[in-house]
Design an enzyme around this catalytic site. Structure first.
Site: not given
Ligand code: N1C
Length: 249
Positions: A73, A155
């Site tokens: 992420c 993400c």
């Protein structure tokens, strides 16, 4: 003379095959937690003994399953026609950005060419179809499949470096546009931050119409930004590890 030729040809074949296998293993062994022999077998089954124009994207499913991508992420970096600039940066700032070539599969197969042949169990590194010669070639299908899997795990904050020195920085035929962007979903990806790489003789920038297409094609829940950044600024970011990731440009 004929025998010499045949010997030379088979020696060349053996060497080509040994070379890609040894490159695969030496690159793979840098990633400690994987069984490289298992990955080599999964890799080979995708294209060996097949017509090199009939290797579909799904042929690499077992390879991807054997070395799945992990969520990274806020660090995922995509690119299109900016490979050298991006890798110049990520080589030094892996703390900030991770590209597909920083993952096991991407790094093992980067800059390699391979294909098989019907009726043979060998791997060839010459005489393979070019990128656009046929769509279902072993190299193109691999990058399509692995790019899809890489985009699936992106993400948070996602960055993409596009090239301001070409007419259409966001090109519908690129892997970035056709495979990666369609997989960004708002429940996972919060922002898409485009960095437009500006060189001396740039012909486009963030105002290019193709960027409007990009903005319109992403999920409404994903925030979009685009920033024109000079190539030298990006290089500077790589050479100054003290600069915080978010403050690079
Ligand atoms: O077609 P592209 O660019 O938009 O593909 C780049 C895009 C990146 O975001 C990567 O995640 O797709 C992924 N990717 C690679 O990681 C990669 N490494 C090497 C796609 N292609 C990759 N290659 C080779 O670059 C591939 O063999 C092909 O020749 C180019 C495509 O790059 P592009 O057209 O600049």
């Amino acid at each position: 003379a004929l025998i010499t030729l045949i010997l030379a040809l088979s020696l060349g074949l053996t060497l080509g095959q040994t070379k890609i296998k040894s490159t695969f293993f030496s690159r793979c062994e840098k990633f400690k937690e994987y069984d490289c022999q298992k990955l080599w077998d999964a890799f080979q089954q995708a294209y060996v003994n097949k017509d090199p124009c009939k290797v579909p994207v799904e042929a690499y499913d077992p390879l991807i399953a054997a070395a799945p991508f992990k969520h990274q992420c806020n660090k995922t970096m995509f690119w299109s026609k900016t490979k050298d600039v991006v890798h110049g940066l990520t080589a030094k700032r892996n703390d900030c950005f991770v590209t597909l070539e920083d993952t096991l599969l991407g790094s093992v197969l980067d800059n390699l060419t391979w294909c098989g042949k019907e009726g043979s169990n060998d791997t060839f590194t010459t005489g393979c179809p070019g990128w656009s010669e046929c769509v279902n070639n072993p190299v193109r299908s691999f990058w399509n499949r692995s790019s899809a899997a890489f985009a699936d795990v992106a993400c948070g904050n996602v960055t993409a470096m596009l090239n301001g020195s070409i007419n259409t920085p966001f090109n519908p035929t690129s892997i970035f546009a056709s495979v990666e962007v369609p997989r960004f979903i708002a429940s996972r990806v919060k922002n898409l931050n485009v960095v437009m790489v500006i060189q001396k003789n740039n012909i486009s920038n963030c105002t290019d119409p193709s960027l409007k297409n990009l903005r319109q094609s992403i999920d409404t829940g994903i925030t979009f930004s685009c920033k024109d950044v000079s190539e030298s600024r990006i290089q500077e970011c790589g050479s100054k590890p003290e600069i915080a990731c978010g403050a690079c440009w």
